[in-house]
Structure formats: C-alpha cells, structure tokens
Design an enzyme around this catalytic site. Structure first.
Site, mmCIF file in Angstrom:
data_model
loop_
_atom_site.group_PDB
_atom_site.id
_atom_site.type_symbol
_atom_site.label_atom_id
_atom_site.label_comp_id
_atom_site.label_asym_id
_atom_site.label_seq_id
_atom_site.Cartn_x
_atom_site.Cartn_y
_atom_site.Cartn_z
ATOM 1 N N VAL A 32 0.865 -1.179 0.000
ATOM 2 C CA VAL A 32 0.000 0.000 0.000
ATOM 3 C C VAL A 32 0.900 1.226 0.000
ATOM 4 O O VAL A 32 2.082 1.152 0.340
ATOM 5 C CB VAL A 32 -0.944 0.018 1.223
ATOM 6 C CG1 VAL A 32 -1.970 -1.088 1.116
ATOM 7 C CG2 VAL A 32 -0.163 -0.088 2.519
ATOM 8 N N SER A 33 0.333 2.365 -0.364
ATOM 9 C CA SER A 33 1.155 3.558 -0.563
ATOM 10 C C SER A 33 1.349 4.395 0.699
ATOM 11 O O SER A 33 2.378 5.031 0.870
ATOM 12 C CB SER A 33 0.540 4.436 -1.657
ATOM 13 O OG SER A 33 0.467 3.727 -2.872
#
Length: 231
Positions: A32-33
C-alpha cells in the site's frame, strides 16, 4: 499441504481450459502507498487465490511504500528468494503493486526470468518470459517504458527551459565555495594554532587539498582569520 484439482479458464477466443500447475511455491507480495492504508484486503484475496489454485505459500511480504519509491526492502527480500530459487512464482493483486513503473516492471520481469520465476497477478495473468506470449507482452511493455522515459526527458527539458526563462539560475554560481567558505574560519584558526594541514583535514572531515586551498586563498586575499569570521 493438501492440493486440490484446479482448472483456470484461459482468456482465449476458443475458451480453452488449462490445468494450473499445483504445488508451486509462491511468495505473496502486498503493498500500500500510505500508512493509513492496510494490506489486509490484498492479503485476504491473495491467500484465497493461492488456496484455490493449489499453490504452496512460502510467506507473505507486506510493504508500505509509494509506488515511485525505490527503497522497498520487502520487495528486495522477495527478489532474494527468487535468486536463491526458493520460490517458483510471486503473487500480487495487480502489476502496479509490484512495478514502480513500466520500465521497472520489465526490468524485474527479466531478472525473474533469469531465476525461472514467474510473476502472477490475481486476475490470473501469468508473466513468463520463456513463452511466446510472455515475450510479446514484455516487448510491448518495453516500448511503453521507452515512451515513458522520452516523455519524462521532454518534461524535464521543457521545465528547465521555462525556469531559465524566468531567470532561475541552476548550479553553483562562479566563485561560490559553500563548503570551504563555511570551514574557512576554523581552518585558519587551527593553522594559527600550529596544527598541520593533515591534522586539520582529519579534524574537520576535509581533504588536505581543501585545507591548503583555503589557506592559500586567505593569503592571496590578505585577510586575517577574524576578518574571515566576520564576513
């Protein structure tokens, strides 16, 4: 681990079915970012996919990192497994979770091919560059990667040209010596104390040539250490 018979539908016009190779050792990679996001959904979906396909999950690697960042230690660990031939494939939800860019994706696919390891997306798409289909996809991606690089170079060039037109100056101005000017007062004080150039350089983390240059410049300008400090 118990493996079940599993068939995956191929996306061809003929609607043929191909038996999935059971017992493949795979590494699950989730990313995930941002920290306010979670890998939980990706992990749950990939675990389910692996179980249905009869894959042997070697481990799950989760990472919080922007797609553009090169510092992704968990992905490096997975690549290390591939290099040791400890896995047969890497399972991701989608290609953007693995590749930082089209160029990066193509490069890592070639690295994985050298290790005889495939990259499998949750959609069922498997990238194996040893097959004609895989080579075709890689060629298309390589062309897109080159296009991306050309666009990036064009943006950088036009951006620099626009900045220069606004009067922006790039690089160090002539005569500027930020580092040596910052250390000049200390260097000159140590010289007056009778320290050697080598000792001064070691004390301040400079090269001996830099120390000599500072001293020589000060003598040429005829300034005292106090005058240098007051500048």
């Amino acid at each position: 681990m118990i493996h079940y018979a599993c068939y995956a539908k191929k996306g061809s016009a003929g609607g043929k079915f191909m038996e999935v190779q059971l017992g493949q050792r795979i590494a699950i990679y989730c990313r995930v970012s941002t920290t306010d996001q979670s890998c939980e959904r990706q992990e749950w979906e990939l675990r389910g996919y692996a179980e249905r396909a009869g894959f042997e999950v070697v481990g799950i690697w989760k990472e919080v990192a922007s797609g553009s960042k090169n510092q992704r230690p968990e992905r490096k660990k997975v690549m290390a497994l591939a290099q040791r031939r400890a896995i047969d494939a890497i399972l991701v939800t989608e290609l953007t979770r693995w590749g930082r860019s089209t160029f990066d994706l193509v490069q890592t696919l070639h690295d994985l091919q050298a290790c005889n390891v495939s990259l499998i997306a949750q959609t069922g798409l498997q990238f194996d560059l040893s097959t004609p289909q895989g080579k075709l996809v890689a060629s298309m991606m390589a062309a897109l990667a080159e296009f991306e690089r050309d666009l990036l170079r064009e943006r950088i060039t036009s951006g620099i040209a626009a900045a220069k037109a606004r009067g922006k100056v790039f690089g160090r101005r002539p005569g500027e010596r930020p580092k040596s000017d910052r250390f000049a007062p200390k260097v000159l004080r140590f010289v007056e104390e009778g320290r050697s150039y080598r000792a001064i350089a070691r004390e301040l983390g400079l090269s001996k040539n830099t120390v000599m240059s500072i001293v020589q410049r000060n003598r040429t300008e005829g300034m005292s250490p106090q005058q240098v400090m007051d500048r």
